[in-house]
Design a protein around this motif. Structure first.
Motif, PDB file in Angstrom:
ATOM      1  N   LEU A   1      20.080  18.877  -4.747  1.00 56.81           N
ATOM      2  CA  LEU A   1      19.228  19.876  -4.087  1.00 56.81           C
ATOM      3  C   LEU A   1      17.816  19.341  -3.886  1.00 56.81           C
ATOM      4  O   LEU A   1      17.192  19.592  -2.842  1.00 56.81           O
ATOM      5  CB  LEU A   1      19.207  21.176  -4.884  1.00 56.81           C
ATOM      6  CG  LEU A   1      20.497  21.998  -4.868  1.00 56.81           C
ATOM      7  CD1 LEU A   1      20.392  23.181  -5.813  1.00 56.81           C
ATOM      8  CD2 LEU A   1      20.820  22.463  -3.457  1.00 56.81           C
ATOM      9  N   LYS A   2      17.307  18.606  -4.850  1.00 60.51           N
ATOM     10  CA  LYS A   2      15.969  18.015  -4.716  1.00 60.51           C
ATOM     11  C   LYS A   2      15.948  17.000  -3.584  1.00 60.51           C
ATOM     12  O   LYS A   2      15.004  16.964  -2.787  1.00 60.51           O
ATOM     13  CB  LYS A   2      15.544  17.341  -6.025  1.00 60.51           C
ATOM     14  CG  LYS A   2      15.141  18.298  -7.108  1.00 60.51           C
ATOM     15  CD  LYS A   2      14.752  17.538  -8.372  1.00 60.51           C
ATOM     16  CE  LYS A   2      14.508  18.471  -9.527  1.00 60.51           C
ATOM     17  NZ  LYS A   2      14.227  17.752 -10.778  1.00 60.51           N
ATOM     18  N   ILE A   3      16.988  16.186  -3.493  1.00 65.62           N
ATOM     19  CA  ILE A   3      17.080  15.197  -2.420  1.00 65.62           C
ATOM     20  C   ILE A   3      17.152  15.903  -1.068  1.00 65.62           C
ATOM     21  O   ILE A   3      16.452  15.533  -0.116  1.00 65.62           O
ATOM     22  CB  ILE A   3      18.298  14.267  -2.630  1.00 65.62           C
ATOM     23  CG1 ILE A   3      18.071  13.390  -3.861  1.00 65.62           C
ATOM     24  CG2 ILE A   3      18.561  13.420  -1.396  1.00 65.62           C
ATOM     25  CD1 ILE A   3      19.307  12.607  -4.305  1.00 65.62           C
ATOM     26  N   ASP A   4      17.967  16.944  -0.993  1.00 65.81           N
ATOM     27  CA  ASP A   4      18.085  17.708   0.251  1.00 65.81           C
ATOM     28  C   ASP A   4      16.743  18.326   0.650  1.00 65.81           C
ATOM     29  O   ASP A   4      16.367  18.315   1.815  1.00 65.81           O
ATOM     30  CB  ASP A   4      19.136  18.817   0.123  1.00 65.81           C
ATOM     31  CG  ASP A   4      20.555  18.291   0.113  1.00 65.81           C
ATOM     32  OD1 ASP A   4      20.755  17.097   0.428  1.00 65.81           O
ATOM     33  OD2 ASP A   4      21.471  19.079  -0.222  1.00 65.81           O
ATOM     34  N   GLN A   5      16.028  18.847  -0.323  1.00 62.97           N
ATOM     35  CA  GLN A   5      14.746  19.473  -0.058  1.00 62.97           C
ATOM     36  C   GLN A   5      13.738  18.441   0.452  1.00 62.97           C
ATOM     37  O   GLN A   5      12.990  18.707   1.385  1.00 62.97           O
ATOM     38  CB  GLN A   5      14.214  20.146  -1.328  1.00 62.97           C
ATOM     39  CG  GLN A   5      12.984  20.982  -1.101  1.00 62.97           C
ATOM     40  CD  GLN A   5      12.503  21.658  -2.369  1.00 62.97           C
ATOM     41  OE1 GLN A   5      12.844  21.212  -3.466  1.00 62.97           O
ATOM     42  NE2 GLN A   5      11.743  22.700  -2.218  1.00 62.97           N
ATOM     43  N   LYS A   6      13.733  17.247  -0.137  1.00 64.90           N
ATOM     44  CA  LYS A   6      12.830  16.181   0.316  1.00 64.90           C
ATOM     45  C   LYS A   6      13.166  15.767   1.745  1.00 64.90           C
ATOM     46  O   LYS A   6      12.274  15.506   2.558  1.00 64.90           O
ATOM     47  CB  LYS A   6      12.917  14.977  -0.620  1.00 64.90           C
ATOM     48  CG  LYS A   6      12.226  15.194  -1.940  1.00 64.90           C
ATOM     49  CD  LYS A   6      12.351  13.960  -2.815  1.00 64.90           C
ATOM     50  CE  LYS A   6      11.728  14.204  -4.174  1.00 64.90           C
ATOM     51  NZ  LYS A   6      11.873  13.035  -5.060  1.00 64.90           N
ATOM     52  N   GLU A   7      14.451  15.688   2.063  1.00 66.96           N
ATOM     53  CA  GLU A   7      14.873  15.275   3.408  1.00 66.96           C
ATOM     54  C   GLU A   7      14.503  16.328   4.449  1.00 66.96           C
ATOM     55  O   GLU A   7      14.182  16.014   5.586  1.00 66.96           O
ATOM     56  CB  GLU A   7      16.368  14.984   3.438  1.00 66.96           C
ATOM     57  CG  GLU A   7      16.748  13.723   2.714  1.00 66.96           C
ATOM     58  CD  GLU A   7      18.235  13.438   2.769  1.00 66.96           C
ATOM     59  OE1 GLU A   7      19.006  14.247   3.302  1.00 66.96           O
ATOM     60  OE2 GLU A   7      18.628  12.379   2.230  1.00 66.96           O
ATOM     61  N   GLN A   8      14.526  17.577   4.068  1.00 70.31           N
ATOM     62  CA  GLN A   8      14.178  18.662   4.995  1.00 70.31           C
ATOM     63  C   GLN A   8      12.682  18.638   5.328  1.00 70.31           C
ATOM     64  O   GLN A   8      12.283  19.026   6.404  1.00 70.31           O
ATOM     65  CB  GLN A   8      14.556  20.023   4.418  1.00 70.31           C
ATOM     66  CG  GLN A   8      16.040  20.286   4.433  1.00 70.31           C
ATOM     67  CD  GLN A   8      16.400  21.626   3.804  1.00 70.31           C
ATOM     68  OE1 GLN A   8      15.531  22.363   3.350  1.00 70.31           O
ATOM     69  NE2 GLN A   8      17.685  21.929   3.771  1.00 70.31           N
ATOM     70  N   HIS A   9      11.858  18.186   4.396  1.00 72.65           N
ATOM     71  CA  HIS A   9      10.409  18.157   4.614  1.00 72.65           C
ATOM     72  C   HIS A   9       9.976  16.975   5.479  1.00 72.65           C
ATOM     73  O   HIS A   9       8.864  16.931   5.945  1.00 72.65           O
ATOM     74  CB  HIS A   9       9.660  18.125   3.280  1.00 72.65           C
ATOM     75  CG  HIS A   9       9.669  19.420   2.530  1.00 72.65           C
ATOM     76  ND1 HIS A   9       9.701  20.647   3.142  1.00 72.65           N
ATOM     77  CD2 HIS A   9       9.661  19.677   1.197  1.00 72.65           C
ATOM     78  CE1 HIS A   9       9.697  21.603   2.236  1.00 72.65           C
ATOM     79  NE2 HIS A   9       9.681  21.046   1.022  1.00 72.65           N
ATOM     80  N   LYS A  10      10.867  16.021   5.698  1.00 73.37           N
ATOM     81  CA  LYS A  10      10.507  14.828   6.490  1.00 73.37           C
ATOM     82  C   LYS A  10      10.432  15.127   7.942  1.00 73.37           C
ATOM     83  O   LYS A  10      10.863  15.879   8.616  1.00 73.37           O
ATOM     84  CB  LYS A  10      11.493  13.693   6.228  1.00 73.37           C
ATOM     85  CG  LYS A  10      11.301  13.083   4.871  1.00 73.37           C
ATOM     86  CD  LYS A  10      12.244  11.919   4.734  1.00 73.37           C
ATOM     87  CE  LYS A  10      12.045  11.239   3.378  1.00 73.37           C
ATOM     88  NZ  LYS A  10      12.932  10.119   3.207  1.00 73.37           N
TER      89      LYS A  10
END
Length: 76
Positions: free
Chosen positions: A67-76
């Motif tokens: 979920l943290k990885i997904d959240q970081k990718e969404q902010h890019k």
């Protein structure tokens, strides 16, 4: 004579208190096996709980990491 009587009374009181103390110590010593069994049972239950929850905690941690990885990718 009065002093001797007072000493005898104090000695009797002390003797009685020592007897009560010995009785209390005997009771405590008699309860040690029961307390030790309780401690052993609690330790066994803790080990079982840890064993059962560890795999779940690992899976939860993996999910949180994803979920943290997904959240970081969404902010890019």
């Amino acid at each position: 004579m009065q002093r001797l009587k007072k000493l005898q009374e104090e000695f009797k009181r002390l003797s009685t208190e020592i007897s009560q103390l010995k009785s209390g110590i005997d009771e405590l010593q008699a309860s040690i096996p029961g307390v030790q069994k309780f401690v052993n049972d609690v330790e066994r239950d803790i080990k079982k709980w840890k064993f059962k929850t560890e795999p779940r905690l690992n899976r939860i941690q993996i999910i949180l990491d994803v979920l943290k990885i997904d959240q970081k990718e969404q902010h890019k």
